[in-house]
Scaffold this motif. Structure first.
Motif, mmCIF file in Angstrom:
data_model
loop_
_atom_site.group_PDB
_atom_site.id
_atom_site.type_symbol
_atom_site.label_atom_id
_atom_site.label_comp_id
_atom_site.label_asym_id
_atom_site.label_seq_id
_atom_site.Cartn_x
_atom_site.Cartn_y
_atom_site.Cartn_z
ATOM 1 N N PHE A 27 0.851 -1.182 0.000
ATOM 2 C CA PHE A 27 0.000 0.000 0.000
ATOM 3 C C PHE A 27 0.894 1.241 0.000
ATOM 4 N N LYS A 28 0.652 2.121 -0.929
ATOM 5 C CA LYS A 28 1.496 3.301 -1.049
ATOM 6 C C LYS A 28 0.886 4.507 -0.340
ATOM 7 N N GLU A 466 9.439 8.456 -10.332
ATOM 8 C CA GLU A 466 8.838 8.098 -9.049
ATOM 9 C C GLU A 466 8.552 6.597 -8.947
ATOM 10 N N GLY A 467 8.932 5.850 -9.985
ATOM 11 C CA GLY A 467 8.705 4.409 -9.965
ATOM 12 C C GLY A 467 7.314 3.983 -10.369
ATOM 13 N N ARG A 468 6.514 4.913 -10.904
ATOM 14 C CA ARG A 468 5.147 4.576 -11.328
ATOM 15 C C ARG A 468 5.188 4.186 -12.805
ATOM 16 N N LEU A 469 5.485 2.899 -13.054
ATOM 17 C CA LEU A 469 5.745 2.402 -14.405
ATOM 18 C C LEU A 469 4.561 1.650 -15.001
ATOM 19 N N ILE A 470 3.725 1.089 -14.154
ATOM 20 C CA ILE A 470 2.519 0.375 -14.597
ATOM 21 C C ILE A 470 1.350 1.013 -13.867
ATOM 22 N N ALA A 507 1.870 -9.121 -11.883
ATOM 23 C CA ALA A 507 2.237 -9.898 -10.707
ATOM 24 C C ALA A 507 3.748 -9.938 -10.516
ATOM 25 N N SER A 508 4.497 -9.923 -11.614
ATOM 26 C CA SER A 508 5.960 -9.999 -11.522
ATOM 27 C C SER A 508 6.583 -8.680 -11.101
ATOM 28 N N TYR A 509 5.884 -7.583 -11.352
ATOM 29 C CA TYR A 509 6.462 -6.256 -11.096
ATOM 30 C C TYR A 509 5.538 -5.420 -10.211
ATOM 31 N N GLU A 510 5.048 -6.022 -9.153
ATOM 32 C CA GLU A 510 4.098 -5.330 -8.286
ATOM 33 C C GLU A 510 4.688 -4.035 -7.722
ATOM 34 N N GLU A 511 6.016 -4.003 -7.513
ATOM 35 C CA GLU A 511 6.634 -2.797 -6.955
ATOM 36 C C GLU A 511 6.577 -1.620 -7.929
#
Length: 544
Positions: A27-28, A466-470, A507-511
């Motif tokens: 949770f962000k 900011e790491g928001r890729l998906i 699922a593989s890149y949840e982060e």
């Protein structure tokens, strides 16, 4: 707004002040906790969270950012959708950015929760370049402060764009004995690049001896076919009686100003002939590096006032020499790269056989007066995407015909469509990569009720730094479609098979996943069966 450490069972509806990462939980910060979130946290043994509850009179950050951005919009600017309390403003075209610093300072002084940052006044910008950003300090601001800031923004022209206008430039280069033609050719090419960057045209060039009479004749001859006259002298102008100013006056013109507090560029001369600007260029204008002549040419190209007062006001920031604190050369002919709106493609999957429909191509079924596919394509065209790539397969000619006339849309055919949805996704991702897209939104052709606002919100959420890729839309805490993917995943998509699409990559890149709340139940609504489609066709669904 109240921040506190809350028991999990009392935190429903609160906004997380800190991210929570545990096994099965990611949770962000800023997430609004729903009942499913509370249940998951409790199941994982997490007893308390540090979170915020909004109070009466608080305006949520995205709403506040959007309202202030809208109030700030001036001519030539557009606003992106808000996300995490930020709303960016972009230039529609090339030109000079206009900003009223006094009003910006007043807005920033209203309340510490409201911040507004802009480019410098009169900075040259490109289409799509970010010129300003509104940021609401998490997670809300007082209604009274927002209303005051918006009132200030609406009082006058706070932000705007003075677009470069197509104008004809005449260039006269004077020569001295022994001067090489190659030097004059280089000067012409450098100035031609500058003019092109200003949306102008080098309409003509003349070369003449560095003498008053010869230059007077050249000015007289070129004035009728030029909107702006440029004089590149073989020798620097040293005073108002030198060859260039003397020739302007001999041709019936005026010398308006000599010298400027910008280095390089001190020896610039501004004159006027037949109502048209004449610039006596400093020697540094032969170089592509930024100099004072660029600033004056940019203002003339945008048809902004240029006189003694404007030129003498350029001293602050006018030290452009390459010194140790500014080691990189800066090009005058080109606007240096600035933060810009990302280049987003929409990949519209329109190749399927509609096997679960029992026969007809559902994408060509009419819904609310248009085919289902046309609805989705027009939604993409109304959003802030650069390209729409429609991947066709089954009945590709009929599908391509149905999509004709939609702005920025082109079709690519997938001959392997019968092998599953993944083949179309791979085809679209390859095409998006070839068009140098920064990211792509994967649109399903059987979701006709998706709104442009939902797509724009995904685009606003996208931020690689900011790491928001998906970026995945959510409604009432549940994920849906469409999903925005950063370009770095295009290559991995080529390994997908069957009809699963890209869901395994999430699922593989949840982060790298950013959940994007949207007020749009249509993200959960597609139509795979005759019964579902019949029910949809019998009920008109308003766009979210």
């Amino acid at each position: 707004m109240k921040f506190a450490e809350l028991p999990v069972e009392e935190a429903e509806g609160a906004l997380l002040a800190h991210s929570i990462r545990a096994e099965g939980v990611n949770f962000k910060k800023g997430r609004k906790l729903g009942p499913d979130d509370i249940a998951l946290l409790s199941a994982k043994g997490i007893g308390t969270v540090f979170a915020a509850h909004l109070e009466a009179g608080d305006v949520p950050e995205d709403e506040a950012a959007a309202r202030l951005a809208e109030a700030l919009l001036g001519p030539g600017l557009t606003a992106g959708a808000p996300f995490t309390g930020r709303a960016n403003l972009f230039a529609d075209g090339a030109g000079l950015f206009l900003v009223n610093r006094q009003t910006i300072d007043a807005i920033n002084a209203v309340h510490e929760a409201i911040t507004l940052a802009t480019l410098s006044p009169h900075e040259a910008v490109q289409p799509g370049q970010m010129v300003a950003t509104v940021k609401i300090i998490p997670f809300a601001c007082p209604q009274s402060a927002l209303e005051k800031a918006c009132a200030l923004a609406k009082e006058g022209k706070v932000l705007g764009l003075a677009p470069f206008e197509a104008q004809r430039y005449g260039l006269i280069s004077t020569t001295l004995p022994g001067m090489k033609e190659s030097l004059l050719d280089k000067t012409r090419d450098v100035l031609g690049a500058r003019i092109e960057a200003l949306d102008g045209t080098l309409a003509g060039e003349r070369r003449c001896p560095h003498e008053t009479e010869a230059l007077q004749a050249a000015l007289t001859a070129m004035a009728p076919t030029s909107d702006i006259l440029l004089v590149s002298g073989a020798s620097a102008i040293v005073d108002r009686q030198d060859v260039v100013p003397a020739a302007i006056e001999a041709a019936g013109g005026k010398v308006l100003h000599f010298g400027m507090p910008v280095d390089p560029g001190n020896l610039l001369l501004l004159g006027e002939l037949s109502g048209k600007p004449v610039l006596g260029l400093p020697g540094c204008a032969r170089s592509p590096k930024l100099n004072g002549a660029d600033w004056v040419m940019q203002r003339l190209a945008a048809k902004l006032p240029v006189a003694s007062a404007e030129i003498m006001g350029l001293g602050v920031g006018g030290l452009l020499k390459e010194i140790s604190s500014r080691p990189q050369p800066r090009e005058g002919g080109k606007v240096t790269a600035k933060p810009a709106r990302p280049r987003i493609a929409a990949i519209l999957l329109a190749a399927g056989r509609s096997t679960r429909m029992g026969g007809p191509n559902k994408l060509l079924t009419e819904v609310d007066g248009k085919t289902m596919l046309r609805h989705v394509a027009e939604t993409a065209a109304a959003a802030q995407v650069e390209d729409i790539i429609a991947v066709t397969g089954h009945q590709h000619e009929a599908v391509a015909h149905e999509l004709s006339g939609i702005a920025r849309l082109s079709c690519v055919h997938n001959p392997d469509y019968a092998s599953g949805l993944a083949t179309s996704l791979k085809k679209g991702a390859s095409e998006a990569a070839a068009r140098h897209a920064d990211a792509a939104i994967i649109l399903l052709g059987d979701m006709p009720d998706i709104s442009p606002e939902t797509l724009n919100r995904l685009i606003a959420a996208y931020d690689p730094e900011e790491g928001r890729l998906i970026c995945v839309p959510t409604f009432e805490g549940r994920r849906g479609n469409p999903v925005l993917w950063d370009a770095r995943f295009f290559e991995e998509m080529q390994a997908l098979t069957g009809d699963m699409g890209a869901k395994p990559l999430i699922a593989s890149y949840e982060e790298a996943v950013c959940d994007v709340p949207v007020p749009d139940p249509a993200i959960h609504r597609d139509f795979d069966t005759p019964e579902a489609l019949a029910e949809r066709c019998s009920t008109r669904h308003p766009r979210a």
